[in-house]
Design an enzyme around this catalytic site. Structure first.
Site, short mmCIF file in Angstrom:
data_model
loop_
_atom_site.label_atom_id
_atom_site.label_comp_id
_atom_site.label_asym_id
_atom_site.label_seq_id
_atom_site.Cartn_x
_atom_site.Cartn_y
_atom_site.Cartn_z
N GLU A 183 1.63 63.95 -57.36
CA GLU A 183 1.72 64.01 -56.36
C GLU A 183 2.96 64.05 -56.07
OE1 GLU A 183 -0.08 62.11 -51.80
OE2 GLU A 183 0.78 60.82 -53.75
N SER A 216 -5.88 65.95 -43.16
CA SER A 216 -5.04 65.13 -42.26
C SER A 216 -3.49 65.65 -42.69
CB SER A 216 -5.23 63.44 -42.69
OG SER A 216 -3.79 63.21 -41.42
N GLU A 242 -2.49 58.11 -39.23
CA GLU A 242 -3.78 58.80 -39.01
C GLU A 242 -5.05 58.72 -38.10
OE1 GLU A 242 -5.98 60.01 -43.67
OE2 GLU A 242 -6.38 58.06 -42.61
N GLU A 245 -3.13 61.32 -35.67
CA GLU A 245 -3.77 62.27 -35.87
C GLU A 245 -5.32 63.28 -35.15
OE1 GLU A 245 -4.30 65.50 -39.13
OE2 GLU A 245 -2.93 63.77 -39.32
N CYS A 297 -5.44 60.75 -48.59
CA CYS A 297 -4.76 59.37 -49.33
C CYS A 297 -4.59 59.76 -50.94
CB CYS A 297 -5.41 58.08 -49.13
SG CYS A 297 -4.56 58.09 -47.92
N CYS A 305 -11.08 53.72 -55.51
CA CYS A 305 -9.72 54.33 -56.62
C CYS A 305 -9.73 52.47 -57.33
CB CYS A 305 -7.96 53.15 -55.25
SG CYS A 305 -7.49 54.70 -54.25
N LYS A 345 -1.24 60.44 -58.83
CA LYS A 345 -0.27 59.95 -57.79
C LYS A 345 0.82 60.29 -58.86
CE LYS A 345 -1.86 58.39 -54.73
NZ LYS A 345 -1.48 58.39 -53.03
N GLU A 361 6.54 69.51 -52.53
CA GLU A 361 6.93 69.35 -50.84
C GLU A 361 6.97 67.86 -50.43
OE1 GLU A 361 2.78 72.03 -51.04
OE2 GLU A 361 3.65 69.99 -51.80
#
Length: 574
Positions: A362, A320, A280, A283, A300, A499, A359, A367
């Site tokens: 996710e 990102s 990151e 990037e 994230c 979190c 999550k 993807e």
């Protein structure tokens, strides 16, 4: 100057600022008034009538959660009138409540169950009409059983506070229930899976969709190598499920407990938090140098990514391309680790332990499908440990398995709002200016909803922001769209406080949630872990050197992009 009001609660003198409610004042006298619909910072409507008290100057019983104190007031919280009113209220709730306590996720940790026992209710006093609603299992992350719902509206308030508004009351009177618009499944609503509704629910009407059976099955399969890895914030919260003090770092006991479930290995997700930072930060520097879309948003948090895809698709190029630490670890294990250990990836079963219900969504995204086989919440891990008969508090501290044991303190603070930002700044600043040695970026710490800072690094002025809570994220996005705010880098976490306050964290009693600052206490454990670590910067971790030298080459390399990066697209709400 603040005016002080003097009153008595059950004969105990109390002095509080003007405007304080009776409920808040009672805590000063160390008296807990029962509540159901009230939840600090989430819901305060006085609708359930569990907190009724008698107070001088008031006509009849009043709701303590909304009724303000007055000079000279005398409050009685446990009169026969109060107790009988509360008992009848509970019995009316139970008249249409599905009483499947033995198999309920909230058994022994349910506010309705606890109060019903305390007030010696007759659960069958009122026979309500059967009102059977279908259980909604349409999403990969939450199960809604409206026959357990008591219509306290806390889930609705939590969703409204996030400014997602995926759920609300439907119908009137006895037929009222909670659902999405037009009674469509939750999967067809704007829900992003943050899970704040689950931790707000006082009963078992909402729960995460469990993956525990899948994990037990894999652990029993001799053809599978099962690997667990744990997210940074889990070590700061898991102890709460075993009645340990809030904010206790139980990393060593957590590892020891998982090891006794007999997986092949237990790894530290802080390692791929460091890896995320390496990718990151590189990037971000590339975007700055090549005039690519800014600000760059962190990726994230899957609930945040879904929120952008659904609501602000014009900002997708700004997210990102890095996968989250959870997905990076799964992808790394099924490529690098399998290659090093000559294991077919179909024989590897990867389990992430996470503080977040999103999550679960996710790891099912097209993807990234296959990176992670099962994502279980902190609550689910605690249930597995208890089911296995492991005496958690008596365990010795044990360490994660190599080669993914050692990580920097920057990886640990990922679990607190501002932590990803701070971790990235430590490495990005050092990449831009090798002599930049600042490690503590205090301006982006704390549980405030929006935090801003400006840093001068190697001639570059970096304007950054850290945001927690989707309502705050919406505010910031609108300010960026209008040109009112300009940033280079923005961290967003969907859950207020990050979190550590995720939708998969241990469910604590109302009395605790209403009196303790959970976000701060839990985050403190992560920052303490950071300061005690000799490695404070992700780039300083020798594990990063091994991963890049052995496998990836360098940050943002072609191979790194193939394995550790992804892409996003607009997501239409049906």
């Amino acid at each position: 100057m603040e005016k002080i009001v003097n009153l008595k609660i059950n004969g105990i003198p109390v002095s509080v600022p003007e405007g304080t409610t009776i409920l808040e004042a009672a805590r000063k006298a160390h008296i807990e008034i029962p509540t159901l619909c009230f939840l600090k910072d989430v819901n305060c409507v006085g609708s359930c009538r569990m907190c009724v008290v008698e107070a001088t100057g008031a006509r009849g019983l009043v709701a303590a959660c909304v009724y303000p104190v007055a000079e000279g007031m005398e409050v009685r919280t446990n009169t026969e009138k109060c107790r009988q009113s509360r008992k009848m209220t509970l019995e009316l709730f139970l008249s249409k409540h599905k009483k499947k306590c033995l198999s309920c996720e909230r058994n022994h940790n349910c506010e309705l169950q606890k109060l019903s026992l305390g007030y010696s209710v007759d659960e069958d006093r009122f026979k309500g009409e059967d009102f059977v609603l279908p259980i909604d299992t349409s999403t990969p992350y939450v199960v809604r059983d409206n026959d357990k719902c008591i219509n306290c509206m806390r889930c609705v308030a939590a969703c409204k506070k996030q400014n997602v508004n995926a759920i609300g009351p439907i119908g009137r009177g006895f037929n009222v229930h909670i659902g999405s618009a037009f009674d469509r499944p939750l999967s067809e609503s704007p829900c992003v899976g943050c899970g704040q509704c689950i931790v707000a629910c006082p009963v078992g009407a909402l729960a995460e969709k469990s993956n525990v059976d899948e994990v037990w099955s894999a652990l029993s399969d001799s053809t599978k190598k099962v690997i667990f890895y744990t997210a940074p914030s889990v070590r700061a919260t898991l102890g709460e499920a075993f009645d340990m003090p809030i904010g206790t770092n139980v990393e060593g006991k957590m590892v020891a407990a998982i090891r006794r479930l007999n997986p092949h290995a237990v790894f530290n997700m802080d390692v791929t938090a460091d890896l995320t930072i390496m990718e990151e930060a590189s990037e971000l520097i590339n975007r700055i140098k090549t005039n690519k879309p800014l600000p760059m948003f962190t990726s994230c948090c899957p609930a945040w990514v879904k929120f952008v895809e659904q609501t602000y698709p014009e900002f997708i190029p700004n997210i990102s391309t890095c996968k989250s630490p959870q997905q990076m670890f799964g992808a790394l294990l099924k490529s690098y680790w399998c290659e090093k250990h000559d294991v077919a990836k179909e024989n590897l079963f990867v389990v992430s332990v996470i503080p977040c219900t999103a999550k679960k969504y996710e790891c099912k995204r097209d993807e990234m499908l296959g990176d992670v086989d099962a994502a279980i919440t902190t609550r689910e891990l605690a249930r597995m440990i208890k089911t296995a008969g492991i005496k958690f508090t008596e365990l010795p501290d044990e360490e994660f398995d190599n080669p993914f044991a050692l990580a920097s303190g920057a990886g640990a603070i990922f679990g607190a709002t501002g932590g990803v930002m701070e971790a990235a700044l430590r490495t990005a600043a050092h990449m831009l200016d090798g002599s930049f040695e600042v490690l503590d970026f205090f301006a982006v710490r704390g549980s405030k909803g929006i935090k801003e800072a400006t840093y001068l690094v190697a001639g570059h002025t970096l304007h950054v922001a850290a945001v927690s809570g989707l309502d705050n994220a919406r505010t910031l996005l609108e300010q960026i769209k209008s040109g009112e705010k300009k940033y280079d880098f923005v961290e967003v976490m969907s859950c207020p406080g990050g979190c550590v306050n995720g939708g998969g964290q241990p469910t604590l009693s109302d009395s605790v949630r209403n009196s303790v600052e959970l976000k701060e206490a839990r985050a403190k454990a992560l920052y303490s872990s950071d300061t005690q670590n000799e490695l404070r910067r992700s780039a300083d971790s020798p594990v990063m050197d091994v991963i890049y030298d052995d496998f990836l080459g360098f940050p943002n390399s072609h191979k790194a992009h193939e394995i550790l990066h992804t892409s996003y697209a607009p997501h239409k709400i049906i």
